[in-house]
Design an enzyme around this catalytic site. Structure first.
Site, mmCIF file in Angstrom:
data_model
loop_
_atom_site.group_PDB
_atom_site.id
_atom_site.type_symbol
_atom_site.label_atom_id
_atom_site.label_comp_id
_atom_site.label_asym_id
_atom_site.label_seq_id
_atom_site.Cartn_x
_atom_site.Cartn_y
_atom_site.Cartn_z
ATOM 1 N N ASN A 44 -13.161 -0.809 16.441
ATOM 2 C CA ASN A 44 -13.546 0.493 15.951
ATOM 3 C C ASN A 44 -13.328 1.584 16.800
ATOM 4 O OD1 ASN A 44 -15.739 -0.970 17.455
ATOM 5 N ND2 ASN A 44 -17.122 0.439 16.877
ATOM 6 N N ILE A 45 -13.159 2.721 16.489
ATOM 7 C CA ILE A 45 -12.876 4.145 17.237
ATOM 8 C C ILE A 45 -14.062 5.089 16.741
ATOM 9 C CG2 ILE A 45 -11.340 5.780 18.051
ATOM 10 C CD1 ILE A 45 -9.222 3.492 17.402
ATOM 11 N N GLU A 46 -14.943 5.293 17.514
ATOM 12 C CA GLU A 46 -15.886 6.229 17.114
ATOM 13 C C GLU A 46 -15.655 7.834 17.385
ATOM 14 O OE1 GLU A 46 -19.888 3.591 17.261
ATOM 15 O OE2 GLU A 46 -19.714 5.154 18.780
ATOM 16 N N CYS A 55 -13.067 2.034 11.360
ATOM 17 C CA CYS A 55 -13.682 0.694 11.523
ATOM 18 C C CYS A 55 -12.562 -0.100 12.108
ATOM 19 C CB CYS A 55 -14.144 0.448 10.134
ATOM 20 S SG CYS A 55 -15.632 0.994 9.532
ATOM 21 N N GLU A 57 -11.491 -3.015 10.960
ATOM 22 C CA GLU A 57 -10.809 -3.645 9.844
ATOM 23 C C GLU A 57 -9.550 -2.622 9.440
ATOM 24 O OE1 GLU A 57 -15.243 -4.712 9.113
ATOM 25 O OE2 GLU A 57 -13.956 -3.108 10.043
ATOM 26 N N CYS A 88 -17.799 -3.018 5.915
ATOM 27 C CA CYS A 88 -18.316 -1.862 5.097
ATOM 28 C C CYS A 88 -17.902 -1.535 3.797
ATOM 29 C CB CYS A 88 -18.466 -0.463 5.828
ATOM 30 S SG CYS A 88 -16.964 0.315 6.098
ATOM 31 N N CYS A 91 -14.250 -0.164 3.779
ATOM 32 C CA CYS A 91 -13.283 -0.960 4.339
ATOM 33 C C CYS A 91 -13.077 -2.107 3.290
ATOM 34 C CB CYS A 91 -13.791 -1.766 5.666
ATOM 35 S SG CYS A 91 -13.805 -0.988 7.107
#
Length: 136
Positions: A44-46, A55, A57, A88, A91
């Site tokens: 994940n990359i926020e 996300c 995935e 989620c 995704c």
């Protein structure tokens, strides 16, 4: 214990180590197994604007698609949680675009795992606004 997805889970756990999660501190890793046998990992990359967060995935699938892969068998998702997590809703829809019957392998860092089919988590993924659009 079923060892069929061990390599995929380990790839997801390794992918998790590369997560960029300075806001939630919730690192997630994912690894997708292609029909060809290739495995692509993601994390994940926020972003400070949470809506721009990506996300793990979607990163894994995006990496695979960028490499020319389009057919997927399974995806593993790994996080440091008490119970295995599942993708989620966004995704799930993204995954269904490529493989509505994808196997979802959810794993914790302690070794707990759950195996489900995407079609159970997201029934009828092709039903939506575009299904009823008519062109003039």
């Amino acid at each position: 214990m079923d060892t069929q997805f061990d390599n995929l889970i380990q790839s997801a756990i390794k992918g998790r180590l590369k997560a960029y999660a300075p806001y939630s501190r919730f690192a997630v890793g994912a690894a997708v197994q292609c029909k060809s046998g290739a495995i692509f990992a993601g994390s994940n990359i926020e972003n400070i604007s949470y809506g721009l967060t990506i996300c793990a995935e979607r990163i894994a699938i995006g990496s695979a698609v960028a490499a020319g892969e389009r057919e997927f068998v399974a995806i593993a998702v790994a996080a440091d949680t008490i119970e295995p997590i599942v993708p989620c809703g966004a995704c799930r829809q993204f995954l269904a675009e490529f493989s509505p019957d994808l196997i979802i392998v959810s794993a914790t860092l302690r070794g707990d795992r759950k195996i489900e089919n995407l079609s159970r988590l997201l029934p009828d993924p092709k039903r939506g606004i575009l299904k009823n659009v008519h062109t003039l």
